[in-house]
Design an enzyme around this catalytic site. Structure first.
Site, PDB file in Angstrom:
ATOM      1  CE  LYS A   1      -3.850  25.474  -3.936  1.00  0.00           C
ATOM      2  NZ  LYS A   1      -4.989  26.337  -3.599  1.00  0.00           N
TER       3      LYS A   1
ATOM      4  CG  ASP B   1      -1.784   1.186   1.346  1.00  0.00           C
ATOM      5  OD1 ASP B   1      -2.323   1.611   0.323  1.00  0.00           O
ATOM      6  OD2 ASP B   1      -1.923   1.718   2.460  1.00  0.00           O
ATOM      7  CE  LYS B   2      -0.372   7.273  -2.338  1.00  0.00           C
ATOM      8  NZ  LYS B   2      -0.341   8.260  -1.202  1.00  0.00           N
TER       9      LYS B   2
ATOM     10  CG  ASP C   1      -1.450   2.032   6.944  1.00  0.00           C
ATOM     11  OD1 ASP C   1      -1.549   3.108   7.546  1.00  0.00           O
ATOM     12  OD2 ASP C   1      -1.750   1.916   5.735  1.00  0.00           O
TER      13      ASP C   1
END
Length: 1122
Positions: free
Chosen positions: A529, A380-381, A758
């Site tokens: 932005k 996972d990231k 997690d």
């Protein structure tokens, strides 16, 4: 039960959820009428066993092991009268002991797992049922899927963190319908009556269809914007009230779960196959003995009528006689060995995260050796590779870089550059650009400030915006107040108020966000932005610092930072009024409203003046880049599976050095099955002969494409393409898609897989992989509690695999092979004895000697091999990750095992001839044998001779197989021989005080006094093992492996050495494709921005909803707190 005001949260996560369940039957839910609602409860079991399932499931697990099944059959056969030469209970009792010990271990592990889950869930109270009205407070997790009725926020909005479900870091906005928004008091909720008709439970996280029928009012529709899902966390919202629609297994989160499999290691599967081989060998031995009995009976039948039996009877006798060929002690030995190995993992101080005082936890010991065979790692990231904390690290303003280098540590180092403050205070030529830059950061966003005493707390759906606003605050530009039509900032101690006229919303297509404001001086100014690609194409010809900023952006991207360009343009009143008319028309359009509004935005977003760019660090966990580099050197392929956006995933891949700036990328983004098939076929064709080989490529695919790619006609081609790439990034995945990818590689690539995560959205892939690792992170304990191993940091994976995994593989396989060896030796002696006892089925060893052979006399060497063996030191395993490929390929426990069997049989053949040599016996020997009617040929020694030689031989064999001698090895090997000698001497005095083994009376004294015994004591083991010694010497001298090269340098205690030039032929290779095939070659781009898109509340409506001057100061919103 009219009203249930509960602190909502997940009550009990499960491994029992239906895999890919699709229940489409609609349901009607009656509000404040619980007798009409009959649905499943919210209780979900997370344990491996239940009270009722333990016995059948445990017995199935145990007797699926070939050895246990075999001994169960032997136990049954031994109950047949007059069949068993070894008695009725010699197998039953050891089998019961083994099953009891294993059962206790399983119960303890499952109970500890239950305690951990109960500890996690202790904060959640009450029972939630479908139709209940539930109140949830800020920072609490939702325990069930519910329809939002009202909230504490303006316009009945609320923020939820969905990272447990989709891995995204930005907050989602949900909004109650106007018809229910004012229902906030207990009296109103008690009087609420009606029903909700909605779709049946399903696994689609982003869809919901329902109709709300309130008594006395017209029905109104309910969609996904009104639904809060189990597992999400309420953020930046004091409280919400909702009606429960799905509970337990029927929640969308649980519908995305997969059933927890009963995992078996590869070594265990190979062991079962070897046990089957031994069983076939046992049958062959029994058949040979039966043939011998037939020949013997035919030759001497008249004289030995009392031992003549039928063929079937003889077959059963010999199967029972030789059943010790399959080691019954192997399983209980492995249970103890693996449990001890698990404790080594639990006690490892190198994997102790002292910040939270969290140790690594081996939640199962059955897969210890599997850690040494991992080929594919699925990660996972969010929260696994990253800390899920955004930090403003650097910026470039007017062509000058400010800030510091990212640290990649757990210690947050905020933006800090004294040069920038000096330029502001001392009138540097770039001062006005610096002021305008930070003014833009304070004005152009959707953040809401709130006062908490003297502190300002920022709530934001975008973590990037929160990081920028907080970064500006630390430099003296403080965003203080938001009203529906203005923002107030304090710039270097002076207050300025900007009138907010329009918000030009962010979207993935636009990759930018703008705000039209009237400055304190009365000017109309558009602040923007966004990504460098969209900002640069809209720059004015007179814009400055273009080349310098572009170079700085590339520098930031190489550092793995998330970049945004900032620019502005001044508008005239006439220009703005003309645009406002077009904007009004587009905003009320019925056809393609979103597209028309974005086209309208493009009209005014032009002629920008570039101010610079920001660089935000999505902070990695400690030592993530170094860990990934080491794992790649160990020939472990790493796939990142995330629910986050593609740009964010790519950015993190650069940050952790998973993707390099020169690595070509293959992008798979398709909206249909046909297009998906075309692009996969084309890329496979482009690879040509390199398809199926590891290439220096990165494959990037999104969830929409993956949905089509799992079609039966495409999935194998997708896998072939994926395994041809060194790195694979899968974005926008659902929890079930993560599990499906792991299952695809697991079943089709036939490689050992490991999944690490997690969050609750990682549970499916953790359970599906061969080995599941959970990280104790910020997203709860669901992943940890459903994993096989739990660690606190991703970097600990390096030692868990390369050190513990390699050691455990060597230990377990050597322990298994040794147990096979010593039992083969024992049983082949019985086979040779059958040639001189007329194949009568008699045993050569005394019953108690056989019983204690595996339990005492030869057990200690097996334990030392399984617990203390080391192929090489920890330092070498970490310094030379290629050593991991030895266990990864399984070369120790596949091709060599048959050779070891043959070697064992050959050794026993030599023993047979040596033991048959004439050995004169003393007169006392004949007296004893005649007394107890035991007759031996003149050339035949005592049975104690046989047992002694067998014990010494197998103990010394363990010494030959030991690679890391220590005090425990010496104690086990020499101690086992000594134990036998002491046992022999003491056991010979048992009769008649203890009424067992009368044939052993005084044998100890006679054996110890016999010089021929001591001659054989040295000659027989030497003759049996000399071939092994010669093979080892030749192999270590003329055919050194990479492991032997490392061990040799360790033996000479070389402290600094380089093996880069050694054994090059054994190094795995990765093919470079940049010059061979037409792939997408892209330099790293650092753009990444997390923001909610197309929410039920638009970004303009969001900023118009808040007036912080009227908000209560006691409101607790602490997500983006300083």
């Amino acid at each position: 039960m009219p009203l249930c005001l509960l602190a909502a949260g997940p009550t009990h996560f499960s491994v029992e959820a239906l895999y890919g369940s699709e229940v489409t039957k609609a349901r009607s839910i009656y509000i404040n009428n619980p007798l009409e609602n009959s649905f499943c409860t919210n209780s979900i079991s997370t344990t491996k066993y239940s009270l009722w399932s333990f016995l059948p499931r445990y017995l199935y697990l145990q007797f699926s092991k070939a050895a246990n099944a075999f001994f169960l059959i032997i136990t049954i056969l031994q109950q047949i009268p007059d069949v068993s030469p070894t008695g009725k209970y010699t197998t039953l009792l050891p089998l019961m002991v083994i099953l009891t010990i294993s059962g206790i271990k399983e119960i303890v592990e499952d109970y500890v797992s239950l305690l951990l889950k109960n500890e996690m869930l202790s904060e959640y109270k009450g029972i939630v049922n479908v139709g209940d009205i539930v109140k949830t407070s800020n920072r609490e997790f939702l325990s069930a899927d519910m329809v939002l009725i009202s909230s504490s926020e303006p316009q009945s909005m609320c923020y939820v963190a969905t990272s447990n479900l989709d891995g995204e870091t930005n907050l989602k906005i949900r909004q109650a319908l106007p018809e229910t928004a004012e229902m906030k008091t207990e009296k109103q909720l008690l009087n609420l009556a009606g029903r909700i008709d909605c779709e049946g439970p399903n696994r689609h996280l982003d869809s919901f269809t329902g109709t709300f029928y309130l008594r006395g009012e017209r029905p109104f529709p309910i969609g996904p914007d009104q639904v809060l899902l189990r597992g999400t966390q309420l953020i930046n919202t004091q409280w919400i009230i909702g009606i429960v629609v799905y509970t337990g297994f029927e929640t969308k989160f649980m519908q995305n779960s997969v059933q927890s499999p009963l995992k078996k290691s590869t070594v265990e599967k190979v062991t079962n196959m070897q046990i089957l081989f031994l069983f076939l060998l046992l049958v062959v031995m029994a058949m040979v003995s039966c043939v011998g009995a037939m020949i013997w009976n035919k030759s001497y039948g008249a004289d030995i009528w009392y031992i003549s039996h039928s063929l079937v009877f003889d077959m059963l006798v010999f199967i029972i006689l030789y059943h010790n060929l399959i080691p019954i002690s192997l399983l209980v030995t492995l249970e103890i060995v693996k449990y001890t190995q698990a404790q080594f993992i639990n006690w490892d101080e190198d994997m102790h995260y002292k910040v939270n005082n969290v140790y690594a936890v081996a939640r199962t010991s059955n897969l210890n050796e599997e850690l040494g065979q991992v080929k594919y790692l699925f990660s996972d990231k969010t929260g696994t590779l990253t800390c899920n904390i955004m930090t403003f690290k650097k910026c470039t303003i007017a062509g000058i870089i400010y800030g510091q280098t990212p640290s990649y540590t757990t210690e947050s180092q905020e933006f800090n550059d004294s040069k920038l403050l000096d330029f502001l205070e001392n009138g540097h030529p770039t001062e006005k650009y610096i002021r305008e830059f930070f003014t833009l950061l304070c004005v152009c966003h959707t953040v809401v400030p709130e006062r908490d005493g003297n502190n300002i707390v920022y709530q934001a759906s975008s973590p990037d915006e929160a990081a920028l606003v907080k970064g500006a605050k630390r430099l003296g530009f403080v965003f203080t107040t938001r009203t529906p039509y203005s923002v107030t900032i304090e710039a270097m101690g002076e207050k300025y108020t900007f009138e907010i006229l329009n918000v030009l919303e962010f979207s993935s297509n636009r990759k930018r966000m703008s705000i039209i404001a009237r400055t304190p001086t009365g000017k109309l100014r558009l602040y923007c932005k966004g990504a460098d690609t969209v900002i640069y194409e809209r720059l004015s010809e007179n814009s400055l610092f273009v080349k310098e900023t572009l170079a700085h952006l590339e520098y930031f991207a190489r550092d793995g930072l998330r970049t945004l360009c900032v620019a502005y343009t001044d508008l005239t009143e006439k220009e703005y009024k003309q645009w406002l008319q077009e904007y009004t028309k587009a905003s009320i359009s019925l056809d393609n409203r979103i597209q028309r509004m974005e086209e309208c935005y493009d009209i005014i977003e032009k002629e920008f003046f570039l101010l610079g760019a920001t660089a935000i660090e999505d902070r990695l966990q400690e030592h993530v880049p170094e860990t990934i580099a080491t794992l790649l050197k160990a020939n472990i392929r790493i796939w990142v599976l995330t629910g986050d956006k593609q740009e964010t995933a790519i950015n993190i891949a650069y940050s952790c050095r998973l993707i390099s700036g020169q690595m070509p990328r293959i992008h798979l983004n398709a909206k249909s099955l046909k297009v998906t098939q075309q692009i996969i076929d084309q890329n496979c064709k482009d690879l040509g002969n390199l398809l199926g080989k590891e290439n220096d490529l990165a494959l990037i695919i999104d969830g929409e494409t993956l949905k089509h790619a799992f079609h039966p006609e495409i999935r194998k081609k997708l896998l072939a393409l994926a395994v041809s790439c060194r790195v694979v990034l899968c974005c926008r995945l659902s929890p079930l898609q993560k599990a499906e990818i792991v299952d695809l590689v697991k079943t089709e690539a036939h490689a050992t897989t490991l999944a690490i995560g997690d969050g609750a959205n990682d549970v499916g892939m953790i359970q599906t992989a061969h080995v599941g690792v959970g990280i104790s992170g910020n997203e709860g304990m669901q992943a940890t509690n459903n994993s096989d191993y739990a660690i606190a940091q991703f970097s600990y994976l390096e030692k868990l695999l390369l050190v513990h995994g390699t050691w455990n593989y060597f230990r377990v396989t050597k322990c298994i092979l040794y147990c096979f060896y010593k039992n083969v030796v024992l049983c082949v002696v019985e086979l040779w004895f059958a040639f001189v006892n007329g194949f009568s089925g008699q045993i050569i060893f005394e019953h108690w000697c056989i019983s204690l052979y595996n339990v005492i006399f030869t057990s200690l060497p097996a334990f030392t091999l399984g617990i203390f063996e080391q192929c090489c030191s920890q330092r070498s395993l970490l310094k030379y990750p290629r050593l991991y490929t030895i266990s990864q390929t399984g070369e120790i426990f596949n091709t060599k095992v048959n050779r070891k069997f043959i070697a064992g049989l050959s050794s026993n053949l030599i023993q047979r001839y040596l033991w048959s040599l004439p050995i004169p016996m003393s007169g006392e020997t004949w007296i004893l044998t005649e007394t107890f009617n035991i007759f031996f040929p003149i050339s035949f020694p005592f049975p104690s001779h046989f047992a002694q030689y067998v014990v010494v031989t197998v103990c010394l064999k363990a010494g030959l197989e030991t690679m890391s001698w220590n005090k425990f090895s010496h104690m086990a090997i020499w101690g086992s021989i000594l134990i036998w000698l002491v046992f022999l001497e003491s056991f010979s005095y048992f009769w008649p005080t203890v009424p067992i083994a009368p044939e052993m009376t005084r044998q100890g004294d006679m054996v110890m006094a016999c010089p021929h015994f001591w001659l054989g004591f040295f000659l027989v083991p030497t003759a049996c093992l000399i071939q092994n010694v010669i093979w080892k010497l030749i192999g270590n001298t003329y055919n050194k492996t990479f492991l032997e090269e490392v061990r040799e340098l360790e033996r000479v205690k070389v402290t600094q050495f380089d093996l880069s030039g050694m054994s090059e032929s054994r190094i795995f290779t990765s093919h470079s494709c940049s010059q061979r095939i037409p792939l997408c070659f892209v330099l790293p781009g650092g753009y990444a921005f997390s923001q909610t898109e197309q929410a039920v509340v638009t970004q303009e409506e969001l900023v118009r909803s808040y007036d912080t001057t009227k908000m209560e100061s006691t409101k607790t919103l602490n997500v983006a707190s300083d």
